[in-house]
Write a protein that holds these residues in place. Sequence first.
Motif, PDB file in Angstrom:
ATOM      1  N   HIS A 224       0.859  -1.188   0.000  1.00 38.12           N
ATOM      2  CA  HIS A 224       0.000   0.000   0.000  1.00 38.12           C
ATOM      3  C   HIS A 224       0.893   1.234   0.000  1.00 38.12           C
ATOM      4  CE1 HIS A 224      -3.829   2.026   1.894  1.00 38.12           C
ATOM      5  NE2 HIS A 224      -3.549   2.455   0.684  1.00 38.12           N
ATOM      6  N   TRP A 225       0.615   2.150  -0.944  1.00 41.52           N
ATOM      7  CA  TRP A 225       1.384   3.387  -1.037  1.00 41.52           C
ATOM      8  C   TRP A 225       0.432   4.582  -1.166  1.00 41.52           C
ATOM      9  CZ3 TRP A 225       2.375  -0.991  -3.815  1.00 41.52           C
ATOM     10  CH2 TRP A 225       3.638  -1.595  -3.657  1.00 41.52           C
ATOM     11  N   LEU A 226       0.937   5.741  -0.838  1.00 41.14           N
ATOM     12  CA  LEU A 226       0.254   7.005  -1.099  1.00 41.14           C
ATOM     13  C   LEU A 226       1.145   7.835  -2.018  1.00 41.14           C
ATOM     14  CD1 LEU A 226      -0.990   7.961   2.504  1.00 41.14           C
ATOM     15  CD2 LEU A 226      -2.162   6.592   0.773  1.00 41.14           C
ATOM     16  N   TRP A 227       0.605   8.204  -3.150  1.00 38.14           N
ATOM     17  CA  TRP A 227       1.356   9.013  -4.115  1.00 38.14           C
ATOM     18  C   TRP A 227       0.977  10.476  -3.888  1.00 38.14           C
ATOM     19  CZ3 TRP A 227      -0.316   9.207  -9.928  1.00 38.14           C
ATOM     20  CH2 TRP A 227       0.464  10.154 -10.608  1.00 38.14           C
ATOM     21  N   TYR A 228       1.860  11.204  -3.246  1.00 33.41           N
ATOM     22  CA  TYR A 228       1.637  12.598  -2.842  1.00 33.41           C
ATOM     23  C   TYR A 228       2.125  13.532  -3.938  1.00 33.41           C
ATOM     24  CZ  TYR A 228       2.507  16.911  -0.118  1.00 33.41           C
ATOM     25  OH  TYR A 228       2.552  18.203   0.356  1.00 33.41           O
ATOM     26  N   GLN A 229       1.288  14.510  -4.289  1.00 32.12           N
ATOM     27  CA  GLN A 229       1.620  15.483  -5.332  1.00 32.12           C
ATOM     28  C   GLN A 229       1.323  16.886  -4.800  1.00 32.12           C
ATOM     29  OE1 GLN A 229      -0.626  14.061  -8.903  1.00 32.12           O
ATOM     30  NE2 GLN A 229      -0.977  12.310  -7.572  1.00 32.12           N
ATOM     31  N   ARG A 230       2.319  17.765  -4.863  1.00 29.41           N
ATOM     32  CA  ARG A 230       2.158  19.124  -4.322  1.00 29.41           C
ATOM     33  C   ARG A 230       2.701  20.158  -5.303  1.00 29.41           C
ATOM     34  NH1 ARG A 230       6.346  21.995  -3.438  1.00 29.41           N
ATOM     35  NH2 ARG A 230       7.264  20.964  -1.635  1.00 29.41           N
ATOM     36  N   TYR A 231       1.923  21.242  -5.467  1.00 22.22           N
ATOM     37  CA  TYR A 231       2.307  22.320  -6.362  1.00 22.22           C
ATOM     38  C   TYR A 231       1.993  23.657  -5.699  1.00 22.22           C
ATOM     39  CZ  TYR A 231       1.930  18.545  -9.867  1.00 22.22           C
ATOM     40  OH  TYR A 231       2.067  17.375 -10.561  1.00 22.22           O
ATOM     41  N   HIS A 232       2.259  24.721  -6.432  1.00 23.25           N
ATOM     42  CA  HIS A 232       1.811  26.056  -6.005  1.00 23.25           C
ATOM     43  C   HIS A 232       0.705  26.491  -6.950  1.00 23.25           C
ATOM     44  CE1 HIS A 232       1.697  30.313  -5.004  1.00 23.25           C
ATOM     45  NE2 HIS A 232       2.422  30.038  -3.931  1.00 23.25           N
ATOM     46  N   HIS A 233      -0.320  27.127  -6.383  1.00 24.11           N
ATOM     47  CA  HIS A 233      -1.514  27.478  -7.144  1.00 24.11           C
ATOM     48  C   HIS A 233      -1.222  28.463  -8.276  1.00 24.11           C
ATOM     49  CE1 HIS A 233      -5.586  27.757  -8.164  1.00 24.11           C
ATOM     50  NE2 HIS A 233      -6.071  28.503  -7.176  1.00 24.11           N
ATOM     51  N   ILE A 234      -0.138  29.212  -8.201  1.00 26.14           N
ATOM     52  CA  ILE A 234       0.176  30.159  -9.267  1.00 26.14           C
ATOM     53  C   ILE A 234       0.545  29.440 -10.561  1.00 26.14           C
ATOM     54  CG2 ILE A 234       2.681  30.433  -8.920  1.00 26.14           C
ATOM     55  CD1 ILE A 234       2.201  33.491  -9.187  1.00 26.14           C
ATOM     56  N   ASP A 235       0.888  28.155 -10.451  1.00 26.67           N
ATOM     57  CA  ASP A 235       1.305  27.373 -11.618  1.00 26.67           C
ATOM     58  C   ASP A 235       0.176  26.549 -12.224  1.00 26.67           C
ATOM     59  OD1 ASP A 235       3.994  28.209 -11.462  1.00 26.67           O
ATOM     60  OD2 ASP A 235       4.417  26.726  -9.917  1.00 26.67           O
ATOM     61  N   LEU A 236      -0.870  26.290 -11.474  1.00 33.74           N
ATOM     62  CA  LEU A 236      -1.972  25.470 -11.985  1.00 33.74           C
ATOM     63  C   LEU A 236      -3.208  25.664 -11.117  1.00 33.74           C
ATOM     64  CD1 LEU A 236      -1.842  23.106  -9.700  1.00 33.74           C
ATOM     65  CD2 LEU A 236      -0.269  21.997 -11.261  1.00 33.74           C
ATOM     66  N   ASP A 237      -4.346  25.176 -11.612  1.00 39.09           N
ATOM     67  CA  ASP A 237      -5.569  25.203 -10.824  1.00 39.09           C
ATOM     68  C   ASP A 237      -6.101  23.782 -10.678  1.00 39.09           C
ATOM     69  OD1 ASP A 237      -6.726  24.653 -13.305  1.00 39.09           O
ATOM     70  OD2 ASP A 237      -7.410  26.701 -13.623  1.00 39.09           O
ATOM     71  N   GLY A 238      -7.281  23.646 -10.083  1.00 45.69           N
ATOM     72  CA  GLY A 238      -7.808  22.315  -9.809  1.00 45.69           C
ATOM     73  C   GLY A 238      -7.990  21.469 -11.057  1.00 45.69           C
ATOM     74  N   TYR A 239      -8.431  22.105 -12.139  1.00 42.21           N
ATOM     75  CA  TYR A 239      -8.643  21.382 -13.393  1.00 42.21           C
ATOM     76  C   TYR A 239      -7.322  20.839 -13.938  1.00 42.21           C
ATOM     77  CZ  TYR A 239      -9.854  20.569 -18.308  1.00 42.21           C
ATOM     78  OH  TYR A 239     -10.023  20.005 -19.559  1.00 42.21           O
ATOM     79  N   SER A 240      -6.314  21.703 -14.017  1.00 40.33           N
ATOM     80  CA  SER A 240      -5.043  21.251 -14.578  1.00 40.33           C
ATOM     81  C   SER A 240      -4.315  20.300 -13.643  1.00 40.33           C
ATOM     82  CB  SER A 240      -4.153  22.459 -14.923  1.00 40.33           C
ATOM     83  OG  SER A 240      -4.056  23.365 -13.855  1.00 40.33           O
ATOM     84  N   PHE A 241      -4.549  20.431 -12.332  1.00 41.49           N
ATOM     85  CA  PHE A 241      -3.966  19.491 -11.365  1.00 41.49           C
ATOM     86  C   PHE A 241      -4.421  18.071 -11.709  1.00 41.49           C
ATOM     87  CE2 PHE A 241      -2.779  19.440  -6.566  1.00 41.49           C
ATOM     88  CZ  PHE A 241      -2.109  18.233  -6.712  1.00 41.49           C
ATOM     89  N   SER A 242      -5.733  17.895 -11.894  1.00 34.23           N
ATOM     90  CA  SER A 242      -6.269  16.574 -12.234  1.00 34.23           C
ATOM     91  C   SER A 242      -5.799  16.128 -13.608  1.00 34.23           C
ATOM     92  CB  SER A 242      -7.798  16.606 -12.195  1.00 34.23           C
ATOM     93  OG  SER A 242      -8.272  16.899 -10.896  1.00 34.23           O
ATOM     94  N   THR A 243      -5.697  17.077 -14.550  1.00 32.39           N
ATOM     95  CA  THR A 243      -5.241  16.742 -15.898  1.00 32.39           C
ATOM     96  C   THR A 243      -3.819  16.185 -15.876  1.00 32.39           C
ATOM     97  OG1 THR A 243      -6.652  18.437 -16.905  1.00 32.39           O
ATOM     98  CG2 THR A 243      -4.762  17.684 -18.191  1.00 32.39           C
TER      99      THR A 243
END
Length: 365
Positions: A146-165
């Motif tokens: 079992h793993w958790l794949w953690y992904q973190r960004y800054h909002h100035i670079d993307l929004d919720g739509y592009s995060f999922s994309t």
Amino acid sequence: MQTRMHTHKFTTHSLIPTQAGIWFAEQLSQTQSEFNVAHYIEISIDSASGYFDSEGLSLSIDEVLSKVDTLHSVYQETDEGVVQKFKPQPSLQGVLEYLDLSQATEPLVSALHWMQEDLKQKISLTGGRPRYRHCLIQIGDAAKPHWLWYQRYHHIDLDGYSFSTISDAIIDLYNATNMKAITPDFTSFIDVIEEYQAYKSSSSYQEDKVFWSEYTDVLPEPVALITGAGERTQAGVIRLEKCISSSFFKTPSFGKSMAKLMDAEVAMASVFAYLYLVSGKQEICLGFPFMRRLGSVALNATGPVVNVLPLKLALDADMTLMQVTRAMNKALRQIRPRQRYEAQQIQRDLVSVGQPLFGPILNYK
């Protein structure tokens, strides 16, 4: 929709208003970390027959993130304002970090704590360090991987739509038998910037300006979710979950026509109804996020383009939830064609920069 290819040889461009709003809001933030955005994806396999290729995931992350131009742009403060410089596409290697918490007393709790601590860290927007982070956290053992794949960004670079994309693109590439066959080709964010600049010079911009001037001529005073003497004393998220029985929506007061409404619509209308009841105000104005991607070059771009606009609704005590929902949908149809006009520009037009246009924000996902 065709877009032009850009070599990104350190071309300099202004921020679009969404980015500028995030930039200046962070300068005023007490924590300077509230625009950090993250999610995690659980990965579990059947140890008897399943297989997870962590190296394959790592290579997919490197490949996809290398093509997200906003992640690698450089932000600079100049005499003319804040600008972003786009660099040539980098060749990434080893972005994915590994963290083994499988031996912790409570691996999941430890992993979530680690994520929360990482989210609190300030991300420099002007330094040379990456503004993104991916980490594969192991919380299971050989018997139950079992793993958790953690992904973190800054909002100035993307929004919720592009995060999922971006996440979807990585997963698609990982699952592909021929990785090069489906390498994602995101639209350059330069195209988005140029499209916005063209809009500001268009007749559509002037028409939208007139619409919003009339729409916001009289706005109700913003209401707050906080009631009584409470006030926000600390940064962070306060979570409240409530479950509504499906039988609630089958009562005679809803009628058969309620079935034609989407769950999201009813949920958002319920917020209007709740604030009407606790505030006693006849008109409620909330913030509503618009993606601004359909019909735009931004549809396949990764930068942040979301625009939060005021949505006002008049209510009365005789309205049913169904009627509130229908009224909300009608109000949305009225402003949706005008969603390209910036909320910050509305404030400037009203000479009320710094004053809120609305109360809480409806952000249904």
